[in-house]
Design a protein around this motif. Structure first.
Motif, PDB file in Angstrom:
ATOM      1  N   ALA A 205      36.600  43.408  15.235  1.00 41.08           N
ATOM      2  CA  ALA A 205      35.804  42.188  15.275  1.00 41.08           C
ATOM      3  C   ALA A 205      36.629  40.935  14.994  1.00 41.08           C
ATOM      4  O   ALA A 205      36.505  39.926  15.699  1.00 41.08           O
ATOM      5  CB  ALA A 205      34.656  42.290  14.277  1.00 41.08           C
ATOM      6  N   LEU A 206      37.476  40.953  13.966  1.00 44.96           N
ATOM      7  CA  LEU A 206      38.284  39.773  13.649  1.00 44.96           C
ATOM      8  C   LEU A 206      39.363  39.558  14.699  1.00 44.96           C
ATOM      9  O   LEU A 206      39.610  38.426  15.126  1.00 44.96           O
ATOM     10  CB  LEU A 206      38.912  39.914  12.266  1.00 44.96           C
ATOM     11  N   HIS A 207      40.013  40.622  15.103  1.00 48.52           N
ATOM     12  CA  HIS A 207      41.060  40.517  16.121  1.00 48.52           C
ATOM     13  C   HIS A 207      40.500  39.876  17.388  1.00 48.52           C
ATOM     14  O   HIS A 207      41.121  38.979  17.980  1.00 48.52           O
ATOM     15  CB  HIS A 207      41.610  41.913  16.418  1.00 48.52           C
ATOM     16  N   ALA A 208      39.316  40.321  17.789  1.00 49.17           N
ATOM     17  CA  ALA A 208      38.692  39.776  18.998  1.00 49.17           C
ATOM     18  C   ALA A 208      38.292  38.320  18.802  1.00 49.17           C
ATOM     19  O   ALA A 208      38.401  37.499  19.727  1.00 49.17           O
ATOM     20  CB  ALA A 208      37.472  40.615  19.369  1.00 49.17           C
ATOM     21  N   ALA A 240      39.285  31.609   7.672  1.00 46.40           N
ATOM     22  CA  ALA A 240      40.306  31.989   6.700  1.00 46.40           C
ATOM     23  C   ALA A 240      41.553  32.512   7.389  1.00 46.40           C
ATOM     24  O   ALA A 240      42.686  32.237   6.962  1.00 46.40           O
ATOM     25  CB  ALA A 240      39.750  33.033   5.739  1.00 46.40           C
ATOM     26  N   ALA A 241      41.368  33.265   8.456  1.00 55.97           N
ATOM     27  CA  ALA A 241      42.515  33.787   9.200  1.00 55.97           C
ATOM     28  C   ALA A 241      43.317  32.651   9.820  1.00 55.97           C
ATOM     29  O   ALA A 241      44.559  32.648   9.790  1.00 55.97           O
ATOM     30  CB  ALA A 241      42.044  34.757  10.276  1.00 55.97           C
ATOM     31  N   ARG A 242      42.631  31.688  10.386  1.00 56.17           N
ATOM     32  CA  ARG A 242      43.319  30.545  11.000  1.00 56.17           C
ATOM     33  C   ARG A 242      44.034  29.703   9.945  1.00 56.17           C
ATOM     34  O   ARG A 242      45.185  29.299  10.125  1.00 56.17           O
ATOM     35  CB  ARG A 242      42.304  29.690  11.751  1.00 56.17           C
ATOM     36  N   ALA A 243      43.340  29.437   8.838  1.00 53.81           N
ATOM     37  CA  ALA A 243      43.916  28.563   7.812  1.00 53.81           C
ATOM     38  C   ALA A 243      45.140  29.182   7.162  1.00 53.81           C
ATOM     39  O   ALA A 243      46.094  28.479   6.813  1.00 53.81           O
ATOM     40  CB  ALA A 243      42.860  28.240   6.760  1.00 53.81           C
ATOM     41  N   SER A 244      45.118  30.497   7.002  1.00 50.91           N
ATOM     42  CA  SER A 244      46.218  31.161   6.298  1.00 50.91           C
ATOM     43  C   SER A 244      47.294  31.695   7.240  1.00 50.91           C
ATOM     44  O   SER A 244      48.359  32.117   6.790  1.00 50.91           O
ATOM     45  CB  SER A 244      45.671  32.325   5.465  1.00 50.91           C
ATOM     46  N   GLY A 245      47.012  31.692   8.541  1.00 52.18           N
ATOM     47  CA  GLY A 245      47.965  32.258   9.487  1.00 52.18           C
ATOM     48  C   GLY A 245      48.150  33.751   9.322  1.00 52.18           C
ATOM     49  O   GLY A 245      49.230  34.298   9.586  1.00 52.18           O
ATOM     50  N   ALA A 246      47.112  34.433   8.891  1.00 54.11           N
ATOM     51  CA  ALA A 246      47.209  35.867   8.599  1.00 54.11           C
ATOM     52  C   ALA A 246      47.451  36.676   9.860  1.00 54.11           C
ATOM     53  O   ALA A 246      46.721  36.533  10.843  1.00 54.11           O
ATOM     54  CB  ALA A 246      45.923  36.345   7.927  1.00 54.11           C
ATOM     55  N   PRO A 247      48.443  37.558   9.861  1.00 51.98           N
ATOM     56  CA  PRO A 247      48.619  38.469  10.987  1.00 51.98           C
ATOM     57  C   PRO A 247      47.431  39.433  11.065  1.00 51.98           C
ATOM     58  O   PRO A 247      46.901  39.872  10.043  1.00 51.98           O
ATOM     59  CB  PRO A 247      49.906  39.232  10.645  1.00 51.98           C
ATOM     60  N   SER A 248      47.019  39.743  12.288  1.00 51.82           N
ATOM     61  CA  SER A 248      45.940  40.696  12.525  1.00 51.82           C
ATOM     62  C   SER A 248      46.514  41.883  13.282  1.00 51.82           C
ATOM     63  O   SER A 248      47.061  41.714  14.368  1.00 51.82           O
ATOM     64  CB  SER A 248      44.818  40.036  13.335  1.00 51.82           C
ATOM     65  N   VAL A 249      46.401  43.095  12.702  1.00 50.76           N
ATOM     66  CA  VAL A 249      46.971  44.280  13.339  1.00 50.76           C
ATOM     67  C   VAL A 249      45.891  45.340  13.512  1.00 50.76           C
ATOM     68  O   VAL A 249      44.902  45.375  12.773  1.00 50.76           O
ATOM     69  CB  VAL A 249      48.164  44.848  12.542  1.00 50.76           C
ATOM     70  N   LEU A 250      46.118  46.217  14.482  1.00 48.44           N
ATOM     71  CA  LEU A 250      45.180  47.289  14.806  1.00 48.44           C
ATOM     72  C   LEU A 250      45.852  48.640  14.609  1.00 48.44           C
ATOM     73  O   LEU A 250      47.043  48.787  14.900  1.00 48.44           O
ATOM     74  CB  LEU A 250      44.693  47.159  16.253  1.00 48.44           C
ATOM     75  N   VAL A 251      45.071  49.609  14.147  1.00 46.12           N
ATOM     76  CA  VAL A 251      45.615  50.952  13.927  1.00 46.12           C
ATOM     77  C   VAL A 251      44.682  51.986  14.553  1.00 46.12           C
ATOM     78  O   VAL A 251      43.461  51.838  14.515  1.00 46.12           O
ATOM     79  CB  VAL A 251      45.804  51.252  12.425  1.00 46.12           C
ATOM     80  N   PRO A 252      45.238  53.051  15.141  1.00 51.54           N
ATOM     81  CA  PRO A 252      44.401  54.102  15.737  1.00 51.54           C
ATOM     82  C   PRO A 252      43.785  54.991  14.662  1.00 51.54           C
ATOM     83  O   PRO A 252      44.297  55.111  13.541  1.00 51.54           O
ATOM     84  CB  PRO A 252      45.374  54.887  16.608  1.00 51.54           C
TER      85      PRO A 252
END
Length: 314
Positions: A205-208, A240-252
């Motif tokens: 959801a966040l990644h999208a 929060a993701a935009r403001a902090s520049g947090a990397p978003s990763v996906l795992v199987p």
């Protein structure tokens, strides 16, 4: 409110002090991450923080009705709200579908909640909850989509920093709807600490939302969907993701299962698949720390059936 500030998190920390268990931090192996053991929290997950902050803030402002709090959730949020309401002597009415496992009903009642069964699906239970709130004036709570809930979750960051042998450079957290992430990323960014957001490949959801530039609906299909299966991330999480520049990763899913097993085999810790998702970012290589980067993984919950961990690893 579409943004969260560190002041919101600090206010929540002052509010819940003495009401929640401070998080313990286990130092990592020489080449491994430290582990924030938030699964030791009341009710078994971080959600106790947000639920307690939500109710205490409403009590402070005089907006906590005699009818108490209500929500539709048989999972961690329902347990947390039932527990928090019981601690404050406030009625809690939790709606579940008639198909809810008896063990969930029993546990909610054990925390003092009134459980009402309605319909065969959660959508019907949620509709019954809305009708109940409209009719009685009960306060509607939410599993994650509220600034008080997110701020409460973020209170674990200062505790991690206080209890770590060395200040972490990076905190790794699992993401569902984004309540935990929004609070953690906001507080961590204030202290100059990076937050990495981790989601299952098929609960993104966040990644999208980051890709689309706004919260969007996503399919939900993962071994961790019982806790991370939100159909869309909250605006608070996206901000929060935009403001902090947090990397978003996906795992199987296979890596989530493997990480959960590794926690059991290596530490005798039985956590939810949702908690193992955070560690899977490292064990799968989805996130590779730089040389010397100090990493802490937040293990967010342990409401799981550990029987599948009893035998030898496959």
């Amino acid at each position: 409110m579409s943004t969260l500030s560190y002041a919101d998190v600090k206010a929540a920390a002052d509010r819940v002090a003495g009401h929640v268990r401070p998080v313990a931090v286990a130092p990592g192996d020489p080449d491994g991450p430290a582990l924030a053991l938030e699964f030791l929290q009341h009710t078994g997950t971080f959600k106790a923080r947000g639920a307690q902050n939500f109710l205490l803030a409403h009590r402070e402002s005089g907006t906590l009705p005699d009818a108490g709090v209500t929500l539709a959730s048989g999972g961690n949020a329902g347990l947390a709200n039932a527990w928090a309401a019981g601690r404050l002597g406030v009625p809690a009415t939790v709606f579940l579908p008639e198909t809810a496992p008896p063990v969930k009903v029993a546990r909610l009642r054990g925390y003092g909640a009134e459980v009402r069964l309605a319909g065969s699906e959660y959508a019907e239970a949620a509709a019954a909850c809305e009708e109940f709130a409209d009719r009685t004036g009960a306060l509607r709570s939410h599993a994650y989509d509220h600034p008080l809930i997110a701020a409460g979750a973020g209170t674990l960051v200062d505790e991690i920093l206080e209890r770590s042998s060395s200040t972490p450079d990076t905190l790794i957290v699992s993401v569902g709807g984004g309540g935990l992430f929004a609070g953690v990323a906001t507080a961590a960014h204030h202290h100059g600490v990076r937050t990495v957001a981790v989601e299952p490949e098929h609960c993104r959801a966040l990644h999208a939302a980051l890709e689309a530039g706004a919260p969007v609906d996503v399919p939900v299909d993962s071994v961790a969907a019982d806790s991370l299966g939100a159909r869309r991330a909250t605006p608070l999480a996206l901000a929060a993701a935009r403001a902090s520049g947090a990397p978003s990763v996906l795992v199987p899913d296979a890596e989530i299962v493997r990480a959960r097993r590794a926690l059991w085999d290596g530490h005798r810790v039985a956590v939810e698949h949702a908690a193992a998702t955070a560690l899977a970012a490292l064990t799968s290589g989805a996130y590779v720390p730089e040389d010397g980067e100090r990493v802490t993984v937040v293990l967010c919950g342990a409401n799981t059936d550990p029987t599948d961990l009893a035998g030898p690893a496959s």
